[in-house]
Design a protein around this motif. Structure first.
Motif, PDB file in Angstrom:
ATOM      1  N   PHE A  66       0.818  -1.208   0.000  1.00 51.47           N
ATOM      2  CA  PHE A  66       0.000   0.000   0.000  1.00 51.47           C
ATOM      3  C   PHE A  66       0.857   1.265   0.000  1.00 51.47           C
ATOM      4  O   PHE A  66       0.426   2.314  -0.485  1.00 51.47           O
ATOM      5  CB  PHE A  66      -0.925   0.018   1.222  1.00 51.47           C
ATOM      6  CG  PHE A  66      -1.972  -1.060   1.196  1.00 51.47           C
ATOM      7  CD1 PHE A  66      -2.552  -1.450  -0.004  1.00 51.47           C
ATOM      8  CD2 PHE A  66      -2.381  -1.684   2.355  1.00 51.47           C
ATOM      9  CE1 PHE A  66      -3.521  -2.438  -0.034  1.00 51.47           C
ATOM     10  CE2 PHE A  66      -3.338  -2.678   2.343  1.00 51.47           C
ATOM     11  CZ  PHE A  66      -3.911  -3.061   1.138  1.00 51.47           C
ATOM     12  N   SER A  67       2.080   1.169   0.544  1.00 51.53           N
ATOM     13  CA  SER A  67       2.986   2.324   0.600  1.00 51.53           C
ATOM     14  C   SER A  67       3.905   2.396  -0.608  1.00 51.53           C
ATOM     15  O   SER A  67       4.812   3.243  -0.629  1.00 51.53           O
ATOM     16  CB  SER A  67       3.830   2.267   1.883  1.00 51.53           C
ATOM     17  OG  SER A  67       3.009   2.225   3.026  1.00 51.53           O
ATOM     18  N   ASN A  68       3.715   1.503  -1.583  1.00 52.64           N
ATOM     19  CA  ASN A  68       4.544   1.464  -2.800  1.00 52.64           C
ATOM     20  C   ASN A  68       6.015   1.223  -2.463  1.00 52.64           C
ATOM     21  O   ASN A  68       6.924   1.869  -2.996  1.00 52.64           O
ATOM     22  CB  ASN A  68       4.391   2.764  -3.607  1.00 52.64           C
ATOM     23  CG  ASN A  68       2.991   2.941  -4.157  1.00 52.64           C
ATOM     24  OD1 ASN A  68       2.337   1.958  -4.527  1.00 52.64           O
ATOM     25  ND2 ASN A  68       2.523   4.183  -4.199  1.00 52.64           N
ATOM     26  N   ARG A  69       6.252   0.317  -1.542  1.00 49.13           N
ATOM     27  CA  ARG A  69       7.609  -0.074  -1.184  1.00 49.13           C
ATOM     28  C   ARG A  69       7.740  -1.576  -1.338  1.00 49.13           C
ATOM     29  O   ARG A  69       6.764  -2.324  -1.194  1.00 49.13           O
ATOM     30  CB  ARG A  69       7.958   0.331   0.246  1.00 49.13           C
ATOM     31  CG  ARG A  69       8.073   1.826   0.449  1.00 49.13           C
ATOM     32  CD  ARG A  69       8.522   2.137   1.861  1.00 49.13           C
ATOM     33  NE  ARG A  69       7.595   1.579   2.839  1.00 49.13           N
ATOM     34  CZ  ARG A  69       7.809   1.578   4.146  1.00 49.13           C
ATOM     35  NH1 ARG A  69       8.938   2.062   4.626  1.00 49.13           N
ATOM     36  NH2 ARG A  69       6.916   1.064   4.969  1.00 49.13           N
ATOM     37  N   SER A  70       8.951  -2.043  -1.585  1.00 44.71           N
ATOM     38  CA  SER A  70       9.197  -3.472  -1.752  1.00 44.71           C
ATOM     39  C   SER A  70      10.498  -3.836  -1.043  1.00 44.71           C
ATOM     40  O   SER A  70      11.577  -3.360  -1.420  1.00 44.71           O
ATOM     41  CB  SER A  70       9.282  -3.829  -3.241  1.00 44.71           C
ATOM     42  OG  SER A  70       9.548  -5.210  -3.401  1.00 44.71           O
ATOM     43  N   ARG A  71      10.379  -4.643   0.021  1.00 46.87           N
ATOM     44  CA  ARG A  71      11.551  -5.112   0.767  1.00 46.87           C
ATOM     45  C   ARG A  71      11.431  -6.619   0.989  1.00 46.87           C
ATOM     46  O   ARG A  71      11.401  -7.100   2.109  1.00 46.87           O
ATOM     47  CB  ARG A  71      11.663  -4.385   2.103  1.00 46.87           C
ATOM     48  CG  ARG A  71      11.835  -2.883   1.988  1.00 46.87           C
ATOM     49  CD  ARG A  71      12.066  -2.250   3.355  1.00 46.87           C
ATOM     50  NE  ARG A  71      10.964  -2.533   4.253  1.00 46.87           N
ATOM     51  CZ  ARG A  71      10.953  -2.205   5.548  1.00 46.87           C
ATOM     52  NH1 ARG A  71      11.996  -1.608   6.070  1.00 46.87           N
ATOM     53  NH2 ARG A  71       9.906  -2.487   6.298  1.00 46.87           N
ATOM     54  N   ASN A  72      11.318  -7.343  -0.114  1.00 43.69           N
ATOM     55  CA  ASN A  72      11.086  -8.785  -0.008  1.00 43.69           C
ATOM     56  C   ASN A  72      12.260  -9.510   0.625  1.00 43.69           C
ATOM     57  O   ASN A  72      12.077 -10.386   1.485  1.00 43.69           O
ATOM     58  CB  ASN A  72      10.811  -9.361  -1.408  1.00 43.69           C
ATOM     59  CG  ASN A  72       9.520  -8.824  -1.999  1.00 43.69           C
ATOM     60  OD1 ASN A  72       8.569  -8.547  -1.253  1.00 43.69           O
ATOM     61  ND2 ASN A  72       9.476  -8.667  -3.311  1.00 43.69           N
ATOM     62  N   LEU A  73      13.477  -9.150   0.225  1.00 40.68           N
ATOM     63  CA  LEU A  73      14.654  -9.831   0.758  1.00 40.68           C
ATOM     64  C   LEU A  73      14.792  -9.589   2.259  1.00 40.68           C
ATOM     65  O   LEU A  73      15.045 -10.518   3.034  1.00 40.68           O
ATOM     66  CB  LEU A  73      15.909  -9.355   0.028  1.00 40.68           C
ATOM     67  CG  LEU A  73      17.231  -9.974   0.485  1.00 40.68           C
ATOM     68  CD1 LEU A  73      17.196 -11.488   0.292  1.00 40.68           C
ATOM     69  CD2 LEU A  73      18.398  -9.354  -0.273  1.00 40.68           C
ATOM     70  N   ARG A  74      14.605  -8.339   2.677  1.00 38.12           N
ATOM     71  CA  ARG A  74      14.720  -8.025   4.098  1.00 38.12           C
ATOM     72  C   ARG A  74      13.640  -8.727   4.914  1.00 38.12           C
ATOM     73  O   ARG A  74      13.909  -9.242   5.998  1.00 38.12           O
ATOM     74  CB  ARG A  74      14.629  -6.508   4.297  1.00 38.12           C
ATOM     75  CG  ARG A  74      14.791  -6.065   5.744  1.00 38.12           C
ATOM     76  CD  ARG A  74      14.817  -4.561   5.848  1.00 38.12           C
ATOM     77  NE  ARG A  74      14.916  -4.142   7.229  1.00 38.12           N
ATOM     78  CZ  ARG A  74      14.972  -2.877   7.621  1.00 38.12           C
ATOM     79  NH1 ARG A  74      14.945  -1.899   6.703  1.00 38.12           N
ATOM     80  NH2 ARG A  74      15.059  -2.565   8.888  1.00 38.12           N
ATOM     81  N   CYS A  75      12.420  -8.752   4.409  1.00 42.16           N
ATOM     82  CA  CYS A  75      11.334  -9.440   5.125  1.00 42.16           C
ATOM     83  C   CYS A  75      11.606 -10.933   5.242  1.00 42.16           C
ATOM     84  O   CYS A  75      11.353 -11.535   6.288  1.00 42.16           O
ATOM     85  CB  CYS A  75      10.003  -9.198   4.412  1.00 42.16           C
ATOM     86  SG  CYS A  75       9.338  -7.539   4.639  1.00 42.16           S
TER      87      CYS A  75
END
Length: 415
Positions: free
Chosen positions: A98-107
């Protein structure tokens, strides 16, 4: 066919409130998951401590129904904890989408680390491992045993679940501090401030320094005492360090770097805990002193008051010295014919001159701040404020007169 009453596309202004509502809902559900994580993590630690204390006090034995039942409850709470961890990161990914962010690796890294930390716990049964690196002492020779229960080391790993309390504190404080979380995040982005657990810890240290330091100190002593008792009691059953009070006393004197020698760890695990306690004692003691020094520093108003009182004292000393110079000079000139009195008053005169010069030299290093000057500055500010108000009043009257003139012209033209 497409219905005309339903728009084919949605504008950004139409979607923004919907996305904001979905984001707030996801944040609330993630916060609920964090609270439930802490609850079930605390439940598992409670049953772990209960089972360990019953085993150490010889109330129950390994391979009994009570011991296996308590470990089963620990496993159930751990399984529920793992489920809430997965659900929490599911909502975290929704919030980032929803915030237009992508942190797949960190998650992915964070969820793997959390699962590895929380999945370690005493399992039902009584696993045994060979005794590692047995130390040589009279006590260890009398209480020697060829194996150690695996539950001792698995119980120590459960101490790392204390990070869950930090997450709960961070979520609770963020819900109380940020009335508008989106605006707070924008401001944090502009000021390059990260709104994470470290920021919340700094806030607690800034707002409640003594309470925060006392809580950290209490947790360190209790956790290390439990670790010391578990290491010694499982490795050498029946030793003096199997008592929690003895373990607490050993941890306290090690934390303070005293070391009386009445108690000492025998097992290799206990010695590692003792060494870690010593390093923590050195670091936390310096941290406590820095907090105390920072708390007792003078603020700006206190420094100004001290400087003002020092200036007034120096001004008073200079005035007294100047008056003494005049008085002693007059008395010396008056008794010029009497040699004995003349010498006495002349000596006092030169002493007064020396005191006046010294006070003048000290007074020159400070600004001449007087109450009369402050009162005059306040009067000037009030005078300037009255002038501004009078100008604004005249402008308001002129605007009203212009409006009345315009309305009169309009009325005459209408007539």
């Amino acid at each position: 066919m497409r219905c005309k009453s339903i728009p084919a596309t949605f504008s950004a202004s139409t979607l923004a409130p919907v996305l904001l509502a979905l984001k707030e809902n996801a944040i609330k559900k993630r916060r609920f998951c964090v609270y439930m994580k802490c609850l079930f993590g605390a439940v598992g630690m409670f049953f772990m401590v209960l089972e360990g204390e019953l085993i150490i006090s010889n109330t129950i034995q390994k391979n009994t129904l009570t011991s296996d039942a308590l470990k089963t409850l620990i496993s159930i709470s751990t399984a529920i904890l793992i489920v809430f961890i997965i659900v929490q990161y599911t909502y975290q990914k929704k919030i980032e989408r929803f915030s237009n962010r992508s942190r797949n690796l960190r998650c992915c890294v964070e969820i793997i680390v959390e699962i590895v930390v929380c999945v370690v716990h005493p399992f039902p049964g009584s696993g045994r491992i060979p005794k590692p690196l047995q130390t040589i002492s009279k006590q260890s020779a009398e209480l020697t045993r060829d194996f150690v229960y695996l539950d001792a080391y698995l119980s120590l790993f459960m101490i790392f679940r204390f990070y869950l309390f930090g997450q709960v504190t961070s979520e609770w404080l963020s819900s109380k501090l940020y009335s508008n979380r989106t605006l707070a995040k924008h401001l944090a982005y502009l000021t390059k401030v990260r709104l994470n657990s470290t920021f919340m810890m700094k806030y607690l240290l800034f707002r409640y320094p003594f309470q925060f330091v006392s809580t950290i100190l209490f947790l360190v002593l209790i956790v290390n005492s439990f670790a010391m008792q578990t290491c010694e009691a499982y490795t050498f059953p029946g030793s003096e360090m199997g008592s929690f009070l003895n373990a607490l006393w050993l941890v306290i004197i090690t934390f303070l770097t005293i070391g009386y020698g009445d108690f000492y760890p025998v097992s290799f695990c206990g010695r590692c805990v003792s060494a870690a306690t010593g390093f923590l004692g050195i670091g936390i003691t310096g941290f406590i002193f820095s907090v105390f020094v920072h708390h007792f520093e003078m603020n700006r108003d206190e420094k100004y008051l001290l400087k003002f009182s020092k200036d007034e004292r120096l001004k008073y000393q200079r005035r007294v010295a100047a008056s003494n110079v005049i008085k002693f000079y007059y008395m010396a000139a008056k008794h010029r014919d009497e040699k004995a009195k003349y010498l006495v008053w002349r000596e006092r005169f030169w002493k007064a001159v020396h005191i006046m010069r010294r006070s003048t030299k000290k007074y020159g290093n400070y600004s001449d701040i007087d109450l009369i000057d402050i009162q005059q500055m306040i009067q000037n500010v009030e005078k300037r404020q009255n002038e501004i108000l009078s100008v604004l009043d005249e402008l308001g009257k002129s605007m009203k007169s212009d409006q009345n003139a315009n309305t009169g012209d309009v009325f005459d033209s209408a007539m």
